[in-house]
Design an enzyme around this catalytic site. Structure first.
Site, PDB file in Angstrom:
ATOM      1  N   ASP A   1       5.706  -4.992   5.936  1.00  0.00           N
ATOM      2  CA  ASP A   1       5.936  -6.413   6.361  1.00  0.00           C
ATOM      3  C   ASP A   1       6.043  -7.497   5.208  1.00  0.00           C
ATOM      4  O   ASP A   1       6.749  -8.094   5.030  1.00  0.00           O
ATOM      5  CB  ASP A   1       5.552  -7.021   7.648  1.00  0.00           C
ATOM      6  CG  ASP A   1       4.282  -7.037   7.711  1.00  0.00           C
ATOM      7  OD1 ASP A   1       3.479  -6.484   6.889  1.00  0.00           O
ATOM      8  OD2 ASP A   1       3.799  -7.696   8.613  1.00  0.00           O
TER       9      ASP A   1
ATOM     10  N   ASP B   1       2.217  -0.725  11.784  1.00  0.00           N
ATOM     11  CA  ASP B   1       2.181  -2.085  12.640  1.00  0.00           C
ATOM     12  C   ASP B   1       3.633  -2.951  12.266  1.00  0.00           C
ATOM     13  O   ASP B   1       3.490  -4.074  12.638  1.00  0.00           O
ATOM     14  CB  ASP B   1       0.977  -2.947  11.978  1.00  0.00           C
ATOM     15  CG  ASP B   1       1.168  -3.273  10.457  1.00  0.00           C
ATOM     16  OD1 ASP B   1       1.991  -2.394   9.919  1.00  0.00           O
ATOM     17  OD2 ASP B   1       0.334  -3.874   9.929  1.00  0.00           O
TER      18      ASP B   1
ATOM     19  N   ARG C   1      -5.505  -2.017   9.095  1.00  0.00           N
ATOM     20  CA  ARG C   1      -5.524  -3.528   8.850  1.00  0.00           C
ATOM     21  C   ARG C   1      -5.796  -4.372   9.970  1.00  0.00           C
ATOM     22  O   ARG C   1      -6.864  -3.955  10.736  1.00  0.00           O
ATOM     23  CB  ARG C   1      -3.920  -3.966   8.372  1.00  0.00           C
ATOM     24  CG  ARG C   1      -4.207  -5.387   7.623  1.00  0.00           C
ATOM     25  CD  ARG C   1      -2.510  -5.726   7.219  1.00  0.00           C
ATOM     26  NE  ARG C   1      -2.277  -4.917   6.131  1.00  0.00           N
ATOM     27  CZ  ARG C   1      -2.301  -5.246   4.739  1.00  0.00           C
ATOM     28  NH1 ARG C   1      -3.128  -6.324   4.311  1.00  0.00           N
ATOM     29  NH2 ARG C   1      -1.969  -4.746   3.695  1.00  0.00           N
TER      30      ARG C   1
ATOM     31  N   ASP D   1      -0.519   2.010   8.516  1.00  0.00           N
ATOM     32  CA  ASP D   1      -0.852   1.223   9.578  1.00  0.00           C
ATOM     33  C   ASP D   1       0.111   1.361  11.194  1.00  0.00           C
ATOM     34  O   ASP D   1      -0.522   0.874  12.105  1.00  0.00           O
ATOM     35  CB  ASP D   1      -0.941  -0.098   9.237  1.00  0.00           C
ATOM     36  CG  ASP D   1      -1.800  -0.574   7.892  1.00  0.00           C
ATOM     37  OD1 ASP D   1      -2.576   0.599   7.913  1.00  0.00           O
ATOM     38  OD2 ASP D   1      -1.583  -1.368   7.344  1.00  0.00           O
TER      39      ASP D   1
ATOM     40  N   THR E   1       3.990   2.281   5.875  1.00  0.00           N
ATOM     41  CA  THR E   1       2.830   2.062   5.786  1.00  0.00           C
ATOM     42  C   THR E   1       1.941   2.863   6.641  1.00  0.00           C
ATOM     43  O   THR E   1       2.455   3.071   7.813  1.00  0.00           O
ATOM     44  CB  THR E   1       2.610   0.464   6.321  1.00  0.00           C
ATOM     45  OG1 THR E   1       1.051   0.429   6.670  1.00  0.00           O
ATOM     46  CG2 THR E   1       3.384   0.048   7.404  1.00  0.00           C
TER      47      THR E   1
ATOM     48  N   GLY F   1       0.833  -1.264   0.034  1.00  0.00           N
ATOM     49  CA  GLY F   1       0.117  -0.077   0.012  1.00  0.00           C
ATOM     50  C   GLY F   1       0.914   1.096  -0.081  1.00  0.00           C
ATOM     51  O   GLY F   1       1.750   1.376   0.640  1.00  0.00           O
TER      52      GLY F   1
ATOM     53  N   ARG G   1       0.627  -4.619  -5.460  1.00  0.00           N
ATOM     54  CA  ARG G   1       0.733  -5.761  -4.787  1.00  0.00           C
ATOM     55  C   ARG G   1       0.970  -6.929  -6.067  1.00  0.00           C
ATOM     56  O   ARG G   1       0.085  -6.944  -6.914  1.00  0.00           O
ATOM     57  CB  ARG G   1      -0.592  -6.121  -4.045  1.00  0.00           C
ATOM     58  CG  ARG G   1      -0.813  -4.982  -3.059  1.00  0.00           C
ATOM     59  CD  ARG G   1      -1.989  -5.524  -1.908  1.00  0.00           C
ATOM     60  NE  ARG G   1      -2.267  -4.335  -1.288  1.00  0.00           N
ATOM     61  CZ  ARG G   1      -2.015  -3.574   0.023  1.00  0.00           C
ATOM     62  NH1 ARG G   1      -0.775  -4.240   0.558  1.00  0.00           N
ATOM     63  NH2 ARG G   1      -2.538  -2.666   0.524  1.00  0.00           N
TER      64      ARG G   1
END
Ligand code: ADP
Ligand code: F6P
Length: 327
Positions: A107, A134, A176, A132, A130, A15, A76
């Protein structure tokens, strides 16, 4: 400094995140500073397989620091999961004379990079980007700060309408399966409640919070729902609340991909610049199979294996604080 690394490939994968362009710029300019060549690969791993490369000079990255998205484009790429896809990618890497790769992404992108390194001994380093936040091994990922600012601006606007019409808004945010975007934007916007995957808040308890707020003469509310919330989407949570509190006038807003776009904030530009510089430094220092992160203001290196398997833990105390401050 290993002399054998003369040409460094750069790609953005997964993303898109605001600040990716600033990271590309930093990699290119640092490589040039050390008399290395920089080669841009378009559309992430798909561009490696399709042989879409372009030399990047200092002026190629002029004025990109303020732009959202990624001018190299991202993807992707299902073919990269296959050994055949990676073999084709490696063939093109060799033909282009690329000696090392910088992967800017999440990741998943690092898992792909790890395989290239294991299978073909290609030196590879990663830069975490990202929205996120995360990824284990860095306090913040590139793009997160811009995304939370976008969310907070949107919620401030929704708050105007909520107040004017006595509405309870359920606002779904990305992330996510992590609740960082939800938690940070909840604290910053003073949301009445927050649902995130890391903390259990059942519907009955949420309804009792809302009732408590109403007894204090609050006439409107903002409930933030992380997209990874296990009890359902914002639409489903709103429906469950409405079943229990039928007299509440509710609305649902899913912020969606607006959270991924826009000019990067100052924090994201600085983070991307420092990590981009750190990535070239690490490669030229002989490092490979690592992600460059920043912790407490220091550059840190985390093996891909660790960055991809460990969790970036959300501070649950902050969830409690968000709740206390909303009372
Ligand atoms: P992100 O990097 O943001 O986590 P994805 O999980 O979609 O995004 O990963 C980006 C791309 O990285 C994938 O489309 C694929 O090309 C590659 N990738 C991810 N996981 C693997 C894997 N286990 N093996 C090989 N390639 C992978
Ligand atoms: O990883 C970034 C992210 O925006 C997540 O927050 C979200 O779950 C996902 O990507 C959406 O992916 P796509 O744009 O492919 O639907």
């Amino acid at each position: 400094m290993p002399e054998k690394i003369k040409r460094i490939g750069i790609l953005t994968s997964g993303g898109d995140a605001p600040g990716m362009n600033a990271a590309i710029r930093a990699v290119v300019r640092t490589a040039i500073f050390y008399h290395r060549e920089a080669i841009g690969i378009q559309r992430g791993y798909c561009g490696l397989i399709d042989n879409k490369t372009t030399p990047l000079l200092s002026h190629s990255v002029s004025k990109v620091i303020s732009l959202g998205g990624t001018f190299l484009k991202s993807s992707r790429c299902p073919q990269f999961y296959t050994p055949e896809g990676r073999a084709q990618a490696m063939q093109n890497i060799s033909n282009a004379g690329i000696d090392a790769l910088v992967v800017i992404g999440g990741d998943g992108s690092f898992r792909g990079a790890q395989l290239l390194m294991e299978e073909y001994k290609l030196p590879v380093v990663g830069i975490p980007a990202t929205i996120d936040n995360d990824i284990y091994g860095t306090d913040f990922t590139i793009g997160f700060d811009t995304a939370i600012n976008t969310v907070v601006q949107a919620i401030d606007k929704l708050r105007d309408t909520a107040d004017s019409h006595n509405l309870v808004f359920f606002v779904e945010v990305m992330g996510r399966d992590a609740g960082f975007i939800a938690l940070f934007s909840s604290i910053a916007s003073g949301a009445e409640a927050t649902l995130i995957p890391e903390v259990q808040l059942d519907i009955d308890k949420l309804c009792s919070y809302l009732e408590w707020e109403r007894r204090k003469n609050k006439t409107s509310g903002i409930i933030i729902v992380a997209e990874g919330e296990e009890q359902g989407s914002a639409v489903e949570i709103a429906r469950k609340v409405k079943e229990k509190l039928p007299d509440y006038d509710t609305r649902v807003t899913t912020l969606g991909h607006v959270q991924r776009g826009g000019a990067p904030t100052c924090n994201d530009r600085v983070l991307a610049s420092i990590l981009g510089h750190g990535a070239v430094d690490a490669l030229l220092d002989g490092k490979t199979g690592i992600m460059i992160g920043q912790r407490s203001g220091q550059i840190v290196h985390t093996p891909f294996v660790e960055a991809c398997t460990r969790h970036n833990d959300l501070n649950k105390k902050w969830y409690e604080i968000a709740h206390i401050l909303s009372l």
